[in-house]
Design a protein around this motif. Structure first.
Motif, short mmCIF file in Angstrom:
data_model
loop_
_atom_site.label_atom_id
_atom_site.label_comp_id
_atom_site.label_asym_id
_atom_site.label_seq_id
_atom_site.Cartn_x
_atom_site.Cartn_y
_atom_site.Cartn_z
N LEU A 85 22.56 -68.43 -23.58
CA LEU A 85 23.71 -69.33 -23.35
C LEU A 85 23.44 -70.73 -23.90
O LEU A 85 24.33 -71.36 -24.48
CB LEU A 85 24.05 -69.41 -21.86
N GLY A 86 22.21 -71.21 -23.71
CA GLY A 86 21.84 -72.55 -24.18
C GLY A 86 21.90 -72.65 -25.69
O GLY A 86 22.50 -73.58 -26.24
N SER A 95 29.97 -76.19 -20.67
CA SER A 95 29.32 -75.01 -21.26
C SER A 95 28.88 -74.05 -20.14
O SER A 95 28.61 -74.49 -19.01
CB SER A 95 28.12 -75.43 -22.10
N PRO A 96 28.80 -72.74 -20.43
CA PRO A 96 28.35 -71.79 -19.40
C PRO A 96 26.93 -72.10 -18.89
O PRO A 96 26.62 -71.87 -17.73
CB PRO A 96 28.41 -70.43 -20.10
N TRP A 99 27.27 -74.74 -16.34
CA TRP A 99 27.95 -74.19 -15.16
C TRP A 99 26.95 -73.43 -14.28
O TRP A 99 26.91 -73.62 -13.07
CB TRP A 99 29.09 -73.25 -15.60
N ILE A 100 26.13 -72.58 -14.92
CA ILE A 100 25.12 -71.81 -14.16
C ILE A 100 24.10 -72.76 -13.54
O ILE A 100 23.72 -72.61 -12.38
CB ILE A 100 24.41 -70.76 -15.08
N PHE A 101 23.71 -73.78 -14.30
CA PHE A 101 22.72 -74.74 -13.79
C PHE A 101 23.26 -75.45 -12.54
O PHE A 101 22.58 -75.52 -11.51
CB PHE A 101 22.37 -75.77 -14.88
N GLN A 102 24.52 -75.91 -12.64
CA GLN A 102 25.09 -76.70 -11.52
C GLN A 102 25.47 -75.83 -10.32
O GLN A 102 25.43 -76.29 -9.19
CB GLN A 102 26.30 -77.49 -11.99
#
Lengths: 207, 289
Positions: A85-86, A95-96, A99-102
């Motif tokens: 994703l990165g 960015s996805p 989103w996953i990080f947060q």
């Protein structure tokens, strides 16, 4: 060569780092910045070593089906998904990856951090038990300081917050400074031992 | 020949860095800036003094037959802790905390202790687990432990899979080490290095599995948590003195002696500062600060 080279590297860069602190000359400052850049490059390569280590250990756990091996699948999946994703969609806002990080990593980290509250309670219970004279002093001091930090302490008597502040400003600060001086001197002698090649234990060698 | 190789590689590095640096500052005003920064004179004098005392202590310790180091309970317990783990058939877990990197003297001090602990675990045939948040520390620790096992005469017992990188995230690291402690239930947990918010989480988890804990850090805030939660805590300079204490090496012991001499100077300066401040004479503190 195996130990002499790292010791020589330590000596040269240790002496240089020490000396450049006493100068603001642009050449030395630029040299120091250059060395810090090199360190970043070394770190990036070792990060790769770290990621390979994670893959190696967790894939071995999965293949041997060790205890809690499904968590290893989750770990590897997490690294792969975040990397894809990165690199694929970037890390900017929306960015996805972000989103996953947060929404996954940050809440998990907060959960771990929140555990401290419970651990403070259990550690305080064990530490403040009235076992001997020293523990009694610790217990009484802790009660005064804790009461002095909450509105209840003020309501009981103004003397409690004043005493609490006196404890923090005097005996507590004095003890802290004593420990800090010891740590400072310990750091200086350890650094000198490493720079001069006297201390080699960190290289796995005898001093 | 070996020496020649070392010197050649070093010369390359030593000449390469200034060249790279110089290329970036060709337009800078090189001649206007003095080589020595006079505002750092007090620090320079203190550094020189520290180096002189360091060498003086080395000479004095050599001249004397024996130098005594006061007993440190936490360090005396290292043998007992590893022996306990061996008897229980459970591993020893050693972690240097999340707060430090390889440049930090505390991390170097922790690796020095790790070397001596690894030699003992190799002798006792006891597993040693080393999780860390920093891949550089991981590489250094792997080298340290492997060489310690070779020095102890048991290279076959070295398990590289037991030295691993977890994550650079603080609470991710805490969760990973907590998970390792809960799963493998080590008999001994050594928390030696630079710790921050994760200190109490690790110490209490180790306590919950019945592990004996030896801790030490350079953070005065976390030190308070360790004192309450752990069986033994290395306070202040004890962490840095550990390698000399455990190995008994004369040169390291002499550097510990140097610390004592420096402490005497600091005490004298504190007393002098106190007296001068009482008489409102603040030239000494102004010059130092």
């Amino acid at each position: 060569m195996r130990t002499r080279f790292p010791i020589a590297i330590c000596f040269v860069f240790g002496i240089f780092t020490l000396l450049q602190y006493f100068s603001k000359h642009p050449t030395l400052t630029a040299m120091y910045a250059e060395i810090l850049d090199w360190m970043q490059i070394v770190f990036v390569f070792t990060l790769l070593v770290g990621v390979i280590s994670i893959f190696k250990i967790h894939s071995a756990k999965i293949s041997r089906q060790e205890r809690d091996w499904p968590y290893s699948i989750l770990t590897i999946l997490g690294i792969v998904v975040m990397a894809v994703l990165g690199f694929g969609y970037g890390t900017e806002y929306g960015s996805p990856f972000l989103w996953i990080f947060q929404n996954i990593q940050v809440p998990m980290q907060s959960t771990m951090f929140a555990l401290i509250a419970f651990f403070v309670a259990s550690a305080a219970y064990r530490g403040f038990r009235f076992r001997n004279k020293e523990a009694a002093v610790l217990l009484i001091t802790a009660i005064i300081v804790m009461l002095g930090r909450v509105p209840l302490g003020h309501q009981i008597s103004d003397l409690i917050p004043q005493t609490a502040q006196w404890i923090i400003d005097n005996p507590s600060t004095a003890a802290k400074r004593g420990i800090l001086i010891g740590i400072g001197l310990g750091s200086i002698t350890t650094a000198l031992r490493v720079i001069l090649g006297i201390e080699r234990s960190y290289l796995g060698g005898r001093s | 020949m070996k020496g020649f190789k070392v010197i050649s590689i070093l010369c390359l590095i030593v000449f390469f860095v200034p060249l790279m640096a110089y290329s970036q500052i060709e337009d800078a005003e090189l001649s206007d800036t003095p080589i020595f920064d006079i505002s750092r004179l007090p620090v320079f004098i203190a550094t020189l003094l520290a180096i002189i005392i360091f060498f003086m202590a080395t000479y004095l310790v050599k001249a004397r037959a024996e130098t005594k180091i006061r007993k440190v309970a936490g360090l005396n317990a290292v043998d007992e802790a590893i022996g306990r783990a061996t008897e229980m058939g459970r591993p020893v877990l050693f972690t240097p905390g999340w707060g430090g990197d390889i440049q930090r003297p505390t991390t170097i001090a922790a690796l020095n202790i790790l070397n001596l602990v690894a030699e003992k675990t190799a002798e006792y045939n006891c597993d040693l687990i080393f999780p860390t948040h920093d891949p550089v520390i991981m590489s250094a620790a792997e080298e340290t432990i492997q060489n310690a096992y070779i020095n102890a005469g048991h290279p076959d017992q070295f398990k590289p899979d037991n030295i691993y990188y977890t994550t650079s995230s603080q609470f991710g690291y805490a969760a990973a080490v907590d998970g390792a402690i809960t799963r493998v239930e080590p008999a001994t947990v050594m928390l030696l290095g630079t710790f921050e918010g994760e200190a109490l989480i690790l110490a209490e988890t180790a306590n919950s599995v019945g592990a004996m804990q030896i801790a030490g850090t350079d953070s005065t805030i976390q030190l308070a948590f360790f004192l309450v939660a752990c069986d033994y805590t290395l306070i202040g300079e004890e962490l840095f003195a550990a390698s000399g204490y455990l190995s008994g090496d004369e040169k390291i012991v002499s550097s510990i002696k140097a610390q004592d001499y420096m402490k005497i100077i600091i005490i004298a300066m504190l007393v002098a500062g106190g007296i001068l401040a009482t008489f409102n004479l603040d030239f000494l503190s102004e010059w130092i600060l």
